[in-house]
Scaffold this active site. Structure first.
Site, PDB file in Angstrom:
ATOM      1  N   GLY A  11       0.787  -1.233   0.000  1.00  0.00           N
ATOM      2  CA  GLY A  11       0.000   0.000   0.000  1.00  0.00           C
ATOM      3  C   GLY A  11       0.814   1.275   0.000  1.00  0.00           C
ATOM      4  O   GLY A  11       0.356   2.294   0.511  1.00  0.00           O
ATOM      5  N   SER A  12       1.996   1.252  -0.617  1.00  0.00           N
ATOM      6  CA  SER A  12       2.770   2.502  -0.663  1.00  0.00           C
ATOM      7  C   SER A  12       2.057   3.539  -1.526  1.00  0.00           C
ATOM      8  O   SER A  12       2.109   4.741  -1.237  1.00  0.00           O
ATOM      9  CB  SER A  12       4.202   2.271  -1.144  1.00  0.00           C
ATOM     10  OG  SER A  12       4.232   1.961  -2.512  1.00  0.00           O
ATOM     11  N   ASN A  13       1.374   3.091  -2.575  1.00  0.00           N
ATOM     12  CA  ASN A  13       0.587   4.041  -3.375  1.00  0.00           C
ATOM     13  C   ASN A  13      -0.577   4.589  -2.564  1.00  0.00           C
ATOM     14  O   ASN A  13      -0.863   5.783  -2.611  1.00  0.00           O
ATOM     15  CB  ASN A  13       0.075   3.380  -4.660  1.00  0.00           C
ATOM     16  CG  ASN A  13       1.149   3.365  -5.734  1.00  0.00           C
ATOM     17  OD1 ASN A  13       1.446   4.390  -6.337  1.00  0.00           O
ATOM     18  ND2 ASN A  13       1.750   2.205  -5.953  1.00  0.00           N
ATOM     19  N   MET A  90      -4.680  -7.519  -6.637  1.00  0.00           N
ATOM     20  CA  MET A  90      -4.251  -8.671  -7.425  1.00  0.00           C
ATOM     21  C   MET A  90      -5.384  -9.536  -7.984  1.00  0.00           C
ATOM     22  O   MET A  90      -5.144 -10.612  -8.504  1.00  0.00           O
ATOM     23  CB  MET A  90      -3.296  -9.561  -6.587  1.00  0.00           C
ATOM     24  CG  MET A  90      -2.039  -8.845  -6.129  1.00  0.00           C
ATOM     25  SD  MET A  90      -1.150  -7.997  -7.450  1.00  0.00           S
ATOM     26  CE  MET A  90      -0.417  -9.408  -8.280  1.00  0.00           C
ATOM     27  N   ASN A 107      -6.294   1.879 -12.839  1.00  0.00           N
ATOM     28  CA  ASN A 107      -5.232   1.021 -12.315  1.00  0.00           C
ATOM     29  C   ASN A 107      -3.877   1.671 -12.561  1.00  0.00           C
ATOM     30  O   ASN A 107      -3.716   2.463 -13.485  1.00  0.00           O
ATOM     31  CB  ASN A 107      -5.296  -0.342 -13.037  1.00  0.00           C
ATOM     32  CG  ASN A 107      -4.262  -1.316 -12.510  1.00  0.00           C
ATOM     33  OD1 ASN A 107      -4.009  -1.396 -11.297  1.00  0.00           O
ATOM     34  ND2 ASN A 107      -3.629  -2.062 -13.400  1.00  0.00           N
ATOM     35  N   HIS A 109       0.205   0.536 -13.181  1.00  0.00           N
ATOM     36  CA  HIS A 109       0.942  -0.667 -13.579  1.00  0.00           C
ATOM     37  C   HIS A 109       2.434  -0.326 -13.754  1.00  0.00           C
ATOM     38  O   HIS A 109       2.758   0.695 -14.360  1.00  0.00           O
ATOM     39  CB  HIS A 109       0.353  -1.202 -14.890  1.00  0.00           C
ATOM     40  CG  HIS A 109       1.008  -2.459 -15.342  1.00  0.00           C
ATOM     41  ND1 HIS A 109       0.702  -3.699 -14.802  1.00  0.00           N
ATOM     42  CD2 HIS A 109       1.972  -2.685 -16.269  1.00  0.00           C
ATOM     43  CE1 HIS A 109       1.442  -4.617 -15.384  1.00  0.00           C
ATOM     44  NE2 HIS A 109       2.222  -4.037 -16.277  1.00  0.00           N
TER      45      HIS A 109
HETATM   46  C1  GRF Z   1       2.747  -1.063  -7.775  1.00  0.00           C
HETATM   47  O1  GRF Z   1       4.019  -1.179  -8.302  1.00  0.00           O
HETATM   48  C2  GRF Z   1       1.707  -1.027  -8.851  1.00  0.00           C
HETATM   49  O2  GRF Z   1       2.178  -0.514 -10.052  1.00  0.00           O
HETATM   50  C3  GRF Z   1       1.337  -2.478  -9.013  1.00  0.00           C
HETATM   51  O3  GRF Z   1       1.412  -3.026  -7.735  1.00  0.00           O
HETATM   52  C4  GRF Z   1       2.334  -2.288  -6.945  1.00  0.00           C
HETATM   53  C5  GRF Z   1       1.642  -1.912  -5.670  1.00  0.00           C
HETATM   54  O4  GRF Z   1       2.531  -1.359  -4.750  1.00  0.00           O
HETATM   55  N1  GRF Z   1       0.042  -2.607  -9.637  1.00  0.00           N
HETATM   56  P1  GRF Z   1       2.044  -0.753  -3.371  1.00  0.00           P
HETATM   57  O5  GRF Z   1       1.251  -1.849  -2.650  1.00  0.00           O
HETATM   58  O6  GRF Z   1       1.204   0.439  -3.667  1.00  0.00           O
HETATM   59  O7  GRF Z   1       3.303  -0.407  -2.648  1.00  0.00           O
END
Ligand code: GRF
Length: 202
Positions: A11-13, A90, A107, A109
């Site tokens: 969940g870094s995003n 996922m 999404n 990617h």
């Molecule tokens: C990211 O690299 C995104 O592009 C891919 O999954 C990863 C998720 O990373 N779909 P995080 O859980 O947000 O750190």
């Protein structure tokens, strides 16, 4: 604007969206719900820390994919969200779910699509030895990583990269472009003409 975020992992995003939008008093973007298919996803902890409602929805607890998707739709409808973001989620959605939220489901990617779709984009990039990788933010359609592209950012691949070093460099860009795309969406600047996405005022 209320948004829902689906995440399966670290969940870094999600964290950058919390920091740059949800907690920013100048932004009217509110993360109304975080949904995960994995009870141990660290994304859930990040959301709970700032009081965002979290939900674990696991396929194994439902009789079929339709019931599973209906549960997620129910959460989305309850919170009246205008945008759904996948951030390391996922699971693949059924076509009916994708159609219901067309142009409201985005999404991120870790490659320059259409190169290297699927769950192993970073290792596939390294195996292929391309010199450039990057980030793609796209609307979700019925295919796997095939929807209309909203934004892309290139990232160099270095000779001594491994999966972790390249993914880290890609994620640094993810953390800038994803909040930017959400701001564009909230400001109604994203216009779609078939596959062509244009960012412009009305
Ligand atoms: C990211 O690299 C995104 O592009 C891919 O999954 C990863 C998720 O990373 N779909 P995080 O859980 O947000 O750190």
């Amino acid at each position: 604007m209320k948004i829902a975020i689906l995440a399966s992992g670290s969940g870094s995003n999600l964290q950058t969206l919390i920091d740059q939008l949800h907690l920013d008093t100048n932004s009217d973007v509110e993360i109304a719900a975080v949904i995960s298919d994995r009870p141990k996803a660290y994304a859930l902890i990040r959301a709970k820390k700032v009081g965002i409602p979290t939900y674990v929805v696991q396929l194994k607890h439902f009789p079929d994919r339709n019931a599973f998707d209906a549960e997620i739709s129910g959460i989305i409808e309850t919170h009246e969200v205008g945008l759904i973001l996948l951030a390391g989620y996922m699971k693949i959605f059924q076509p009916s779910f994708v159609r219901r939220y067309r142009y409201k489901l985005i999404n991120i990617h870790p490659s320059l699509l259409p190169a290297f779709p699927g769950a192993h984009a970073v290792s596939d990039t390294l195996d292929y030895h391309t010199k450039i990788s990057g980030v793609t933010v796209h609307f979700v359609d019925e295919g796997v990583d095939t929807g209309p592209i909203i934004a892309q950012v290139p990232v160099p691949v270095f000779d001594d990269d491994n999966e972790s070093s390249l993914h880290q460099r890609i994620q640094a860009e993810e953390h800038k472009i994803y909040p930017q795309v959400v701001k564009w969406f909230a400001e109604n600047l994203i216009h779609v003409d078939n596959r062509k996405v244009i960012i412009k005022p009305e």
